[in-house]
Design a protein around this motif. Structure first.
Motif, PDB file in Angstrom:
ATOM      1  N   ILE A 156      40.369  32.921  55.751  1.00 14.64           N
ATOM      2  CA  ILE A 156      40.377  34.147  54.958  1.00 14.64           C
ATOM      3  C   ILE A 156      41.555  34.121  53.985  1.00 14.64           C
ATOM      4  O   ILE A 156      42.715  33.980  54.382  1.00 14.64           O
ATOM      5  N   GLU A 157      41.252  34.245  52.686  1.00 16.80           N
ATOM      6  CA  GLU A 157      42.285  34.263  51.658  1.00 16.80           C
ATOM      7  C   GLU A 157      42.720  35.688  51.318  1.00 16.80           C
ATOM      8  O   GLU A 157      43.871  35.932  50.971  1.00 16.80           O
ATOM      9  N   GLY A 158      41.778  36.629  51.396  1.00 18.73           N
ATOM     10  CA  GLY A 158      42.115  38.010  51.062  1.00 18.73           C
ATOM     11  C   GLY A 158      40.944  38.928  51.371  1.00 18.73           C
ATOM     12  O   GLY A 158      39.785  38.519  51.317  1.00 18.73           O
ATOM     13  N   ILE A 159      41.258  40.180  51.725  1.00 16.70           N
ATOM     14  CA  ILE A 159      40.236  41.190  52.030  1.00 16.70           C
ATOM     15  C   ILE A 159      40.413  42.354  51.063  1.00 16.70           C
ATOM     16  O   ILE A 159      41.525  42.895  50.927  1.00 16.70           O
ATOM     17  N   PHE A 160      39.333  42.746  50.407  1.00 20.28           N
ATOM     18  CA  PHE A 160      39.389  43.828  49.422  1.00 20.28           C
ATOM     19  C   PHE A 160      38.392  44.911  49.840  1.00 20.28           C
ATOM     20  O   PHE A 160      37.204  44.652  50.007  1.00 20.28           O
ATOM     21  N   GLU A 216      36.179  50.268  46.622  1.00 22.66           N
ATOM     22  CA  GLU A 216      35.060  50.039  45.712  1.00 22.66           C
ATOM     23  C   GLU A 216      35.536  50.070  44.262  1.00 22.66           C
ATOM     24  O   GLU A 216      36.522  50.718  43.917  1.00 22.66           O
ATOM     25  N   GLY A 217      34.817  49.317  43.416  1.00 26.43           N
ATOM     26  CA  GLY A 217      35.163  49.271  41.998  1.00 26.43           C
ATOM     27  C   GLY A 217      34.894  47.893  41.418  1.00 26.43           C
ATOM     28  O   GLY A 217      34.374  46.988  42.077  1.00 26.43           O
ATOM     29  N   SER A 218      35.278  47.711  40.147  1.00 25.91           N
ATOM     30  CA  SER A 218      35.105  46.446  39.438  1.00 25.91           C
ATOM     31  C   SER A 218      36.489  45.867  39.141  1.00 25.91           C
ATOM     32  O   SER A 218      37.374  46.581  38.629  1.00 25.91           O
ATOM     33  N   TYR A 219      36.702  44.571  39.459  1.00 29.56           N
ATOM     34  CA  TYR A 219      38.020  43.950  39.322  1.00 29.56           C
ATOM     35  C   TYR A 219      37.907  42.629  38.555  1.00 29.56           C
ATOM     36  O   TYR A 219      36.949  41.865  38.753  1.00 29.56           O
ATOM     37  N   ASN A 220      38.885  42.355  37.705  1.00 32.08           N
ATOM     38  CA  ASN A 220      38.996  41.055  37.054  1.00 32.08           C
ATOM     39  C   ASN A 220      39.572  40.072  38.059  1.00 32.08           C
ATOM     40  O   ASN A 220      40.684  40.258  38.560  1.00 32.08           O
ATOM     41  N   ILE A 221      38.827  39.026  38.354  1.00 32.32           N
ATOM     42  CA  ILE A 221      39.241  38.123  39.425  1.00 32.32           C
ATOM     43  C   ILE A 221      40.522  37.377  39.069  1.00 32.32           C
ATOM     44  O   ILE A 221      41.429  37.250  39.889  1.00 32.32           O
ATOM     45  N   ASP A 222      40.635  36.860  37.817  1.00 32.97           N
ATOM     46  CA  ASP A 222      41.802  36.047  37.494  1.00 32.97           C
ATOM     47  C   ASP A 222      43.086  36.862  37.419  1.00 32.97           C
ATOM     48  O   ASP A 222      44.178  36.358  37.682  1.00 32.97           O
ATOM     49  N   SER A 223      42.997  38.169  37.089  1.00 30.63           N
ATOM     50  CA  SER A 223      44.218  38.955  36.939  1.00 30.63           C
ATOM     51  C   SER A 223      44.458  39.950  38.080  1.00 30.63           C
ATOM     52  O   SER A 223      45.607  40.308  38.361  1.00 30.63           O
ATOM     53  N   GLU A 224      43.390  40.392  38.765  1.00 29.72           N
ATOM     54  CA  GLU A 224      43.539  41.423  39.793  1.00 29.72           C
ATOM     55  C   GLU A 224      43.231  40.941  41.202  1.00 29.72           C
ATOM     56  O   GLU A 224      43.583  41.627  42.170  1.00 29.72           O
ATOM     57  N   ILE A 225      42.616  39.781  41.320  1.00 26.99           N
ATOM     58  CA  ILE A 225      42.256  39.292  42.648  1.00 26.99           C
ATOM     59  C   ILE A 225      43.086  38.070  43.039  1.00 26.99           C
ATOM     60  O   ILE A 225      43.719  38.055  44.100  1.00 26.99           O
ATOM     61  N   ILE A 226      43.103  37.050  42.197  1.00 26.76           N
ATOM     62  CA  ILE A 226      43.814  35.811  42.540  1.00 26.76           C
ATOM     63  C   ILE A 226      45.273  36.049  42.905  1.00 26.76           C
ATOM     64  O   ILE A 226      45.771  35.445  43.866  1.00 26.76           O
ATOM     65  N   PRO A 227      46.005  36.920  42.225  1.00 27.13           N
ATOM     66  CA  PRO A 227      47.411  37.117  42.609  1.00 27.13           C
ATOM     67  C   PRO A 227      47.597  37.620  44.041  1.00 27.13           C
ATOM     68  O   PRO A 227      48.708  37.523  44.594  1.00 27.13           O
ATOM     69  N   PHE A 228      46.540  38.116  44.668  1.00 23.00           N
ATOM     70  CA  PHE A 228      46.671  38.636  46.034  1.00 23.00           C
ATOM     71  C   PHE A 228      46.093  37.685  47.085  1.00 23.00           C
ATOM     72  O   PHE A 228      46.117  37.990  48.267  1.00 23.00           O
ATOM     73  N   LEU A 229      45.563  36.544  46.665  1.00 24.20           N
ATOM     74  CA  LEU A 229      45.024  35.579  47.615  1.00 24.20           C
ATOM     75  C   LEU A 229      46.165  34.790  48.241  1.00 24.20           C
ATOM     76  O   LEU A 229      47.135  34.431  47.576  1.00 24.20           O
ATOM     77  N   SER A 230      46.024  34.510  49.541  1.00 22.74           N
ATOM     78  CA  SER A 230      47.149  33.951  50.297  1.00 22.74           C
ATOM     79  C   SER A 230      47.576  32.565  49.813  1.00 22.74           C
ATOM     80  O   SER A 230      48.758  32.326  49.570  1.00 22.74           O
ATOM     81  N   THR A 231      46.653  31.617  49.666  1.00 22.97           N
ATOM     82  CA  THR A 231      47.042  30.251  49.287  1.00 22.97           C
ATOM     83  C   THR A 231      46.575  29.862  47.893  1.00 22.97           C
ATOM     84  O   THR A 231      46.815  28.751  47.453  1.00 22.97           O
TER      85      THR A 231
END
Length: 328
Positions: A53-57, A60-75
């Motif tokens: 597991i890299e991250g749990i979100f 609800e909503g719409s997120y930009n993966i490269d700017s709003e998701i990747i920075p919160f992934l563990s590795t």
């Protein structure tokens, strides 16, 4: 450059959503720069890389993966999108709601009982509730091998052990076989605890289990109903009265209207008397008036004169005259 970026952009979302689907896996595709993550109400999105597991979100909503998701992934925080390249990662969408499932025994469960050597055949039905509560275990035991998981899959697993659990908890502590509904709460609680152990290793928990009804074979149910009616009536005399009443109502008591009316009147009087006795069990019935004893008849046939024949003095019922001593 902008043209290629838009061409590679995609949306990561639950594409095959169903109300009875516990999870669905978005996989075997690359996430491109400019991609979006779409999370709807009642869903959690879990980013998984190489089974971890890299991250749990959860919101609800719409997120930009490269700017709003990747920075919160563990590795994968340092992942850089290159031209014409993307990030290969799995996204597991989990339904977070509590599921309610109806269940019913497919075949009668034979409950051991001394009254019936072969066991008491009983059917039952009701509902159970469950939800996902451990994502790590869910991914390790189920999602690692399946792309989706349905409520029906859980139901099959539950019903495969339900007969044994019903037998265990009905037989436990000598439950009354003919009044199981009175013990339904205790039986349900025990089964819920055992079922929770069954699904715990899949990352789920049983949040509720309910037995709605127990069903006996028709001949057993008829016996229970007849026994209950006898206990309600209390004795054979009253049972006969009720039986005769049923006969009159159904037309089985013959003999014309007068006979039927007389029988109805007699039964009505008897039932009224029994009701009064039950309402006043300590009250003694009023004593019937006793006739006064008759005066003893005078001995002999001789009738005494009212006046002495010798001296004429009035006689008061004596055997001798009080004036002259004449025998009367």
């Amino acid at each position: 450059m902008s043209f290629f970026r838009n061409q590679f952009a995609n949306v990561v979302e639950w594409e095959e959503f169903r109300d009875d689907m516990i999870f669905w896996k978005w996989s075997n595709r690359e996430i491109k720069k400019g991609s979006k993550l779409m999370i709807r109400s009642g869903q959690d999105a879990i980013f998984v890389n190489n089974g971890k597991i890299e991250g749990i979100f959860e919101n609800e909503g719409s997120y930009n993966i490269d700017s709003e998701i990747i920075p919160f992934l563990s590795t994968l925080k340092g992942f850089k999108f290159g031209f014409n390249s993307g990030m290969r990662v799995e996204v597991l969408f989990v339904n977070t709601k509590e599921f309610t499932v109806k269940w019913g025994t497919q075949n009668p469960v034979l409950i051991p009982t001394p009254q019936l050597p072969g066991g008491m055949p009983i059917r039952a039905n009701g509902t159970f509730n469950f939800k996902v509560d451990d994502y790590v275990t869910l991914i390790d035991k189920v999602a690692g091998m399946k792309d989706s998981y349905l409520v029906e899959d859980v139901k099959i697993r539950i019903t495969s052990v339900l007969d044994q659990l019903l037998m265990k908890w009905i037989s436990r502590e000598g439950k009354d076989m003919f009044n199981l509904q009175a013990n339904a709460s205790d039986i349900s609680k025990g089964i819920q605890e055992d079922l929770d152990m069954q699904v715990m290793d899949n990352g789920m928990t049983i949040t509720g289990f309910h037995v709605m009804s127990f069903n006996y074979p028709q001949e057993i149910q008829d016996m229970i109903t007849k026994t209950a009616s006898h206990e309600m009536i209390g004795n054979l005399q009253k049972y006969q009265q009720v039986t005769m009443t049923d006969g009159i109502a159904s037309g089985n008591v013959k003999g014309g209207g007068a006979a039927s009316d007389m029988a109805s009147m007699m039964m009505g009087m008897n039932i009224a008397n029994e009701m009064m006795k039950n309402l006043n069990p300590n009250q003694n019935p009023p004593a019937e008036p006793q006739p006064e004893p008759a005066a003893p008849a005078p001995s002999g046939d001789h009738k005494k004169p009212n006046f002495c024949p010798n001296c004429g003095v009035k006689n008061e019922g004596a055997n001798f005259c009080p004036n002259c001593g004449q025998k009367l």
